[in-house]
Scaffold this motif. Structure first.
Motif, PDB file in Angstrom:
ATOM      1  N   ALA A  62       4.078 -21.568 -91.530  1.00 40.94           N
ATOM      2  CA  ALA A  62       4.109 -22.950 -91.055  1.00 40.94           C
ATOM      3  C   ALA A  62       5.556 -23.413 -90.911  1.00 40.94           C
ATOM      4  O   ALA A  62       6.460 -22.871 -91.526  1.00 40.94           O
ATOM      5  N   ILE A  63       5.757 -24.425 -90.068  1.00 45.04           N
ATOM      6  CA  ILE A  63       7.097 -24.978 -89.864  1.00 45.04           C
ATOM      7  C   ILE A  63       7.039 -26.470 -90.182  1.00 45.04           C
ATOM      8  O   ILE A  63       6.101 -27.163 -89.774  1.00 45.04           O
ATOM      9  N   HIS A  64       8.045 -26.957 -90.913  1.00 40.98           N
ATOM     10  CA  HIS A  64       8.079 -28.359 -91.328  1.00 40.98           C
ATOM     11  C   HIS A  64       9.283 -29.053 -90.722  1.00 40.98           C
ATOM     12  O   HIS A  64      10.301 -28.425 -90.459  1.00 40.98           O
ATOM     13  N   SER A  65       9.151 -30.361 -90.564  1.00 40.44           N
ATOM     14  CA  SER A  65      10.258 -31.127 -90.007  1.00 40.44           C
ATOM     15  C   SER A  65      11.408 -31.166 -91.012  1.00 40.44           C
ATOM     16  O   SER A  65      11.205 -31.444 -92.191  1.00 40.44           O
ATOM     17  N   PRO A  66      12.642 -30.902 -90.569  1.00 46.73           N
ATOM     18  CA  PRO A  66      13.769 -30.923 -91.500  1.00 46.73           C
ATOM     19  C   PRO A  66      14.325 -32.322 -91.740  1.00 46.73           C
ATOM     20  O   PRO A  66      15.145 -32.512 -92.636  1.00 46.73           O
TER      21      PRO A  66
ATOM     22  N   GLY B 224       9.450 -24.367 -78.497  1.00 47.73           N
ATOM     23  CA  GLY B 224       9.906 -24.921 -79.760  1.00 47.73           C
ATOM     24  C   GLY B 224       9.814 -26.438 -79.772  1.00 47.73           C
ATOM     25  O   GLY B 224       9.506 -27.065 -78.762  1.00 47.73           O
ATOM     26  N   ILE B 225      10.067 -27.001 -80.958  1.00 47.57           N
ATOM     27  CA  ILE B 225       9.962 -28.450 -81.140  1.00 47.57           C
ATOM     28  C   ILE B 225      11.371 -28.999 -81.342  1.00 47.57           C
ATOM     29  O   ILE B 225      12.151 -28.444 -82.117  1.00 47.57           O
ATOM     30  N   VAL B 226      11.688 -30.083 -80.637  1.00 46.38           N
ATOM     31  CA  VAL B 226      13.002 -30.708 -80.798  1.00 46.38           C
ATOM     32  C   VAL B 226      12.796 -32.051 -81.482  1.00 46.38           C
ATOM     33  O   VAL B 226      12.011 -32.876 -81.025  1.00 46.38           O
ATOM     34  N   ILE B 227      13.494 -32.267 -82.604  1.00 43.90           N
ATOM     35  CA  ILE B 227      13.353 -33.511 -83.361  1.00 43.90           C
ATOM     36  C   ILE B 227      14.705 -34.207 -83.418  1.00 43.90           C
ATOM     37  O   ILE B 227      15.733 -33.573 -83.680  1.00 43.90           O
ATOM     38  N   GLU B 228      14.698 -35.524 -83.145  1.00 46.10           N
ATOM     39  CA  GLU B 228      15.928 -36.287 -83.244  1.00 46.10           C
ATOM     40  C   GLU B 228      15.878 -37.102 -84.536  1.00 46.10           C
ATOM     41  O   GLU B 228      14.923 -37.845 -84.769  1.00 46.10           O
ATOM     42  N   ALA B 229      16.921 -36.983 -85.343  1.00 46.18           N
ATOM     43  CA  ALA B 229      16.945 -37.691 -86.632  1.00 46.18           C
ATOM     44  C   ALA B 229      17.206 -39.168 -86.386  1.00 46.18           C
ATOM     45  O   ALA B 229      18.082 -39.531 -85.603  1.00 46.18           O
ATOM     46  N   ASP B 230      16.433 -40.048 -87.058  1.00 42.85           N
ATOM     47  CA  ASP B 230      16.738 -41.472 -86.923  1.00 42.85           C
ATOM     48  C   ASP B 230      16.928 -42.133 -88.279  1.00 42.85           C
ATOM     49  O   ASP B 230      17.040 -43.334 -88.398  1.00 42.85           O
ATOM     50  N   GLU B 231      16.957 -41.358 -89.321  1.00 43.24           N
ATOM     51  CA  GLU B 231      17.102 -41.913 -90.656  1.00 43.24           C
ATOM     52  C   GLU B 231      17.659 -40.791 -91.522  1.00 43.24           C
ATOM     53  O   GLU B 231      17.317 -39.630 -91.326  1.00 43.24           O
ATOM     54  N   THR B 232      18.541 -41.109 -92.433  1.00 44.17           N
ATOM     55  CA  THR B 232      19.038 -40.049 -93.304  1.00 44.17           C
ATOM     56  C   THR B 232      18.633 -40.361 -94.736  1.00 44.17           C
ATOM     57  O   THR B 232      19.009 -41.378 -95.305  1.00 44.17           O
ATOM     58  N   ASN B 233      17.816 -39.507 -95.299  1.00 43.24           N
ATOM     59  CA  ASN B 233      17.573 -39.590 -96.737  1.00 43.24           C
ATOM     60  C   ASN B 233      17.185 -38.219 -97.256  1.00 43.24           C
ATOM     61  O   ASN B 233      16.918 -37.300 -96.483  1.00 43.24           O
TER      62      ASN B 233
ATOM     63  N   ALA C  76       1.974 -31.409 -84.081  1.00 44.01           N
ATOM     64  CA  ALA C  76       2.481 -32.754 -83.828  1.00 44.01           C
ATOM     65  C   ALA C  76       2.654 -32.934 -82.324  1.00 44.01           C
ATOM     66  O   ALA C  76       2.776 -31.962 -81.587  1.00 44.01           O
ATOM     67  N   ALA C  77       2.633 -34.191 -81.880  1.00 42.77           N
ATOM     68  CA  ALA C  77       2.741 -34.462 -80.456  1.00 42.77           C
ATOM     69  C   ALA C  77       4.116 -35.039 -80.130  1.00 42.77           C
ATOM     70  O   ALA C  77       4.855 -35.460 -81.010  1.00 42.77           O
ATOM     71  N   LYS C  78       4.415 -35.053 -78.849  1.00 46.01           N
ATOM     72  CA  LYS C  78       5.678 -35.616 -78.387  1.00 46.01           C
ATOM     73  C   LYS C  78       5.717 -37.105 -78.733  1.00 46.01           C
ATOM     74  O   LYS C  78       4.698 -37.783 -78.706  1.00 46.01           O
ATOM     75  N   ASN C  79       6.924 -37.591 -79.060  1.00 45.31           N
ATOM     76  CA  ASN C  79       7.170 -38.992 -79.429  1.00 45.31           C
ATOM     77  C   ASN C  79       6.567 -39.380 -80.775  1.00 45.31           C
ATOM     78  O   ASN C  79       6.599 -40.540 -81.155  1.00 45.31           O
ATOM     79  N   GLN C  80       6.012 -38.407 -81.477  1.00 49.67           N
ATOM     80  CA  GLN C  80       5.448 -38.726 -82.786  1.00 49.67           C
ATOM     81  C   GLN C  80       6.571 -38.880 -83.809  1.00 49.67           C
ATOM     82  O   GLN C  80       7.568 -38.179 -83.769  1.00 49.67           O
ATOM     83  N   GLN C  81       6.391 -39.834 -84.723  1.00 53.44           N
ATOM     84  CA  GLN C  81       7.361 -40.050 -85.795  1.00 53.44           C
ATOM     85  C   GLN C  81       7.046 -39.067 -86.925  1.00 53.44           C
ATOM     86  O   GLN C  81       5.888 -38.975 -87.355  1.00 53.44           O
TER      87      GLN C  81
ATOM     88  N   THR D 166      10.643 -35.969 -93.222  1.00 52.92           N
ATOM     89  CA  THR D 166      11.179 -34.712 -93.744  1.00 52.92           C
ATOM     90  C   THR D 166      10.086 -33.974 -94.516  1.00 52.92           C
ATOM     91  O   THR D 166       9.427 -34.568 -95.371  1.00 52.92           O
ATOM     92  N   GLY D 167       9.899 -32.727 -94.192  1.00 51.67           N
ATOM     93  CA  GLY D 167       8.908 -31.932 -94.903  1.00 51.67           C
ATOM     94  C   GLY D 167       7.504 -32.060 -94.353  1.00 51.67           C
ATOM     95  O   GLY D 167       6.586 -31.422 -94.860  1.00 51.67           O
ATOM     96  N   GLU D 168       7.334 -32.872 -93.301  1.00 49.25           N
ATOM     97  CA  GLU D 168       5.999 -33.008 -92.711  1.00 49.25           C
ATOM     98  C   GLU D 168       5.709 -31.792 -91.844  1.00 49.25           C
ATOM     99  O   GLU D 168       6.596 -31.271 -91.174  1.00 49.25           O
ATOM    100  N   LEU D 169       4.465 -31.358 -91.876  1.00 52.87           N
ATOM    101  CA  LEU D 169       4.079 -30.183 -91.096  1.00 52.87           C
ATOM    102  C   LEU D 169       4.147 -30.511 -89.608  1.00 52.87           C
ATOM    103  O   LEU D 169       3.563 -31.499 -89.163  1.00 52.87           O
ATOM    104  N   VAL D 170       4.889 -29.701 -88.841  1.00 53.65           N
ATOM    105  CA  VAL D 170       4.915 -29.912 -87.389  1.00 53.65           C
ATOM    106  C   VAL D 170       4.262 -28.764 -86.638  1.00 53.65           C
ATOM    107  O   VAL D 170       3.846 -28.915 -85.499  1.00 53.65           O
ATOM    108  N   ALA D 171       4.173 -27.599 -87.292  1.00 52.40           N
ATOM    109  CA  ALA D 171       3.489 -26.470 -86.657  1.00 52.40           C
ATOM    110  C   ALA D 171       2.816 -25.660 -87.752  1.00 52.40           C
ATOM    111  O   ALA D 171       3.439 -25.354 -88.766  1.00 52.40           O
TER     112      ALA D 171
END
Lengths: 435, 262
Positions: A73-77, A98-107, A51-56, A59-64
């Motif tokens: 493999a590593i998935h977005s939490p 490493g990859i840093v992800i900021e949460a913008d939605e909770t489900n 995945a690239a920077k600023n990409q949306q 949850t569970g999407e493959l990021v690495a």
């Protein structure tokens, strides 16, 4: 099923009562929370970011993706945006890509992993690694090069303080059992054995009920550390000894943790990638808890969820107190192998003053691998690595029993850990010279 | 009496004949030059050349498997002497010195934790990448000092080993002992050295250490001969181009470039 036991081991204070009776709570995701995902959360090659920077990301999407066969493999939490791909805190390496992800939605929904390909491929795609702490990629263990006749499910949880496996067994027994049965059927394994230490009588009771229905044998294990060590567990349950430098497959056994079995169930039947796990937060915190947390949550959030520190923290250990690593920052994220967070105050810490070896031999009695730590320590001091190799230091499982029993508080296991690295280097050089 | 003397004499004679036959039969032709070259080597047996000891290197030199100047400890005169003896010409190399390429001692670098384990650099590195925030720098447990066989390294006051250039023989034992690969052998006549190995970006280096290279490229711009190249936020000086003017050391904002001119 008889119980054979193993030689050596110790009986530390288990301190499990503060969390063993508490049901798992889920740590809620808040908008704006940051999640730090180191690319190396497992043994083997680091994952490669896809995945690239600023990409949306969801949850569970493959990021690495896995960086090789022995990799995971590593998935977005969370649902969120990738803020950066840069250095994150790592308990072993200090810092790591490493990859840093900021949460913008909770489900609570997640992107399911696709069900194409073989069983092993699904497990690999779900990024599952051993959940006990060693984090060996599970799909590698599920591709044995030899015939396997016994699948051992490890519910010993011999590390003091930790209760996350205990809670999984109580709260999701069917996930553990069905996951184990699934592995057994997919790999055509004859026997299934589940080993649980006797200090978890409620879990033993519960599993006994399912024994006949799902066709597994339950072995109540004598309470001793390191009963949950792979080689010790095999000796205890099957009286088989894994040859020196070999894997359990050599004696026809594969061992999986109960948490791994549950994760395999979730990946296969629910298509859920590995993005959360149960962590025991205990020690000097206001209310010790078992928390279900997303990967990459900084441990400070976990401690805050437990009401914060009790007194002034002196040392924070990630994993169990015997084999865990001391962390150097509260920003250290929860990773796939993080089974617990143990906080110590100054007054909980033992006296660490070192004295000379008095040759009492307690370490020799305690070593579960039948090594002679007292003599090996003398070689470590003199940096005599060839002699150490002849004393089989490479067999050391780094369980820490020798250091625990030493009345002179010598840093035995620490020295062996370093020596093992030196010896691996020497062996490599020797190989290069001979080639 | 006579019988005893006779018996002894005859036995001695027969044994002597046996020995004479054996020495002729099992004679091994050995190059006399090996012993001579061995005498000219420093007899330190440090292993810096990559051979088990001076004797093995002497054999290799005579056999032509190793260059005459393979011994890092030998002075130029000694190498010349060996070369003359063997009738080979040798290019005169410049003496090299080990330089510890980190300046982040306890005053300059930020520490993360108190360490209690085995006192060995390799042990510290295993725990969270060292006790300093910088994961490239010296951890200061002195594995290199222990490895040095010539008493040329000592632990400095600020926890960074100091090399005594006079005693250093550039055998490379410290280079191999360092888990961070911080020590480099640099020609003694090029005493301008970047004392940092951090490949982090400037702000990260600033957070961790006050004397780290932040990759600002000031030195690269200032260098009159173009010897400096800043690659992945770290300045590198090419000793073969450097003219030892000292401009870079003067201009460096974090004093990460050291000038060892005497």
């Amino acid at each position: 099923m008889p119980f054979f036991g193993f030689k050596g081991g110790i009986h530390p204070d288990y301190n499990k009562s503060s969390t063993s009776g508490k049901p798992t709570e889920t740590l809620p995701v808040r908008v704006g929370d940051k999640f730090y995902l180191p690319l190396s959360q497992h043994i083997g090659a680091p994952a490669k970011p896809v995945a690239a920077k600023n990409q949306q990301v969801k949850t569970g999407e493959l990021v690495a993706e896995a960086g090789g066969f022995i990799s995971a493999a590593i998935h977005s939490p969370v649902n969120g945006k990738i803020v950066s791909i840069s250095h994150v805190v790592h308990p072993m390496a200090g810092r790591m890509e490493g990859i840093v992800i900021e949460a913008d939605e909770t489900n609570d929904n997640y992107e399911p992993v696709s069900d194409e390909g073989s069983f092993q491929q699904i497990i690999q795609r779900a990024g599952i690694t051993g959940m006990g702490g060693a984090t060996f990629p599970t799909h590698v263990k599920l591709s044995p090069p030899k015939e396997v006749d016994t699948l051992l499910i490890n519910g010993a949880e011999c590390e003091p303080y930790l209760t996350c496996d205990h809670r999984i067994m109580l709260e999701e027994p069917l996930k553990v059992i069905k996951g184990a049965v699934l592995i057994k059927e997919k790999l055509n394994i004859k026997n299934l054995i589940i080993g649980i230490e006797k200090n978890k009588p409620d879990a033993i009771q519960l599993f006994k009920r399912y024994g006949r229905e799902y066709g597994f044998e339950l072995v109540p294990l004598y309470v001793k550390y390191p009963q949950g060590g792979e080689k010790q567990l095999i000796k205890s349950c099957l009286n088989r000894v894994v040859p020196e430098g070999k894997l359990p497959v050599e004696v026809g056994v594969i061992v999986h943790n109960v948490g791994t079995a549950a994760a395999v169930y979730e990946a296969f039947y629910e298509r859920k990638p590995l993005f959360e796990r149960i962590v025991t937060v205990t020690g000097a915190v206001v209310t010790p808890k078992n928390l279900r947390v997303r990967m990459g949550t900084p441990i400070l959030s976990l401690i805050e969820a437990c009401g914060g520190f009790l007194g002034v923290p002196k040392k924070i250990v990630m994993g169990g107190p015997m084999m865990g690593m001391a962390v150097t920052s509260v920003e250290t994220p929860v990773m796939k192998g993080t089974s617990g967070i143990v906080v110590y105050r100054e007054e909980d810490m033992p006296d660490l003053t070192k004295y000379p070896c008095i040759r009492c031999g307690r370490c020799v009695d305690a070593c579960p691998m039948l090594l002679v730590p007292s003599i090996m320590d003398r070689f470590v001091k003199r940096e005599m690595y060839e002699e150490l190799e002849q004393h089989h230091v490479l067999n050391c499982i780094e369980c820490g029993c020798c250091s625990y029993v030493c009345p002179s508080r010598r840093t035995l296991v620490g020295g062996f850990k370093t020596s093992k690295r030196h010896i691996m280097q020497i062996i490599k050089e020797r190989g290069a010279k001979n080639a | 009496m006579t019988a005893a003397v006779l018996t002894m004499a005859v036995t001695g004679f027969i044994a002597g004949l046996g020995l004479m036959y054996a020495s002729k039969k099992f004679h091994v032709e050995k190059d006399g030059r090996i012993a001579a070259v061995n005498d000219m080597l420093p007899a330190a047996n440090c292993g810096g050349c990559g051979y088990p000891g001076c004797g093995a290197l002497a054999e290799a030199i005579v056999a032509g498997k190793a260059p005459v100047n393979a011994c890092p400890v030998c002075s130029r005169e000694m190498v010349q002497q060996i070369a003359e003896y063997l009738g080979i010409t040798v290019e005169s190399g410049v003496k090299k010195v080990a330089r510890v390429r980190c300046g982040g001692g306890c005053e300059n670098a930020v520490e993360k934790y108190n360490y209690y384990g085995p006192r060995d650099c390799h042990s510290i590195v295993l725990l969270s990448g060292g006790n300093k925030l910088c994961t490239f720098g010296c951890v200061g447990e002195g594995s290199c000092v222990k490895a040095c066989g010539f008493d040329a390294m000592h632990m400095g006051k600020n926890g960074i080993p100091v090399v005594n250039a006079e005693k250093c023989c550039a055998c490379g034992l410290c280079v191999r002992a360092c888990p961070r690969n911080l020590i480099t052998l640099i020609p003694e006549d090029k005493p301008i050295v970047v004392n940092c190995m951090s490949k982090d970006k400037g702000p990260e280096v600033k957070k961790a250490c006050s004397v780290g290279c932040i990759g600002c490229k000031m030195c690269e711009k200032k260098c009159p001969v173009g010897a400096i190249d800043v690659d992945s936020f770290l300045a590198k000086i090419d000793p073969s181009v450097c003219n030892v003017c000292g401009e870079c050391a003067a201009v460096c904002p974090t004093k990460a470039i050291g000038n060892y001119t005497k």
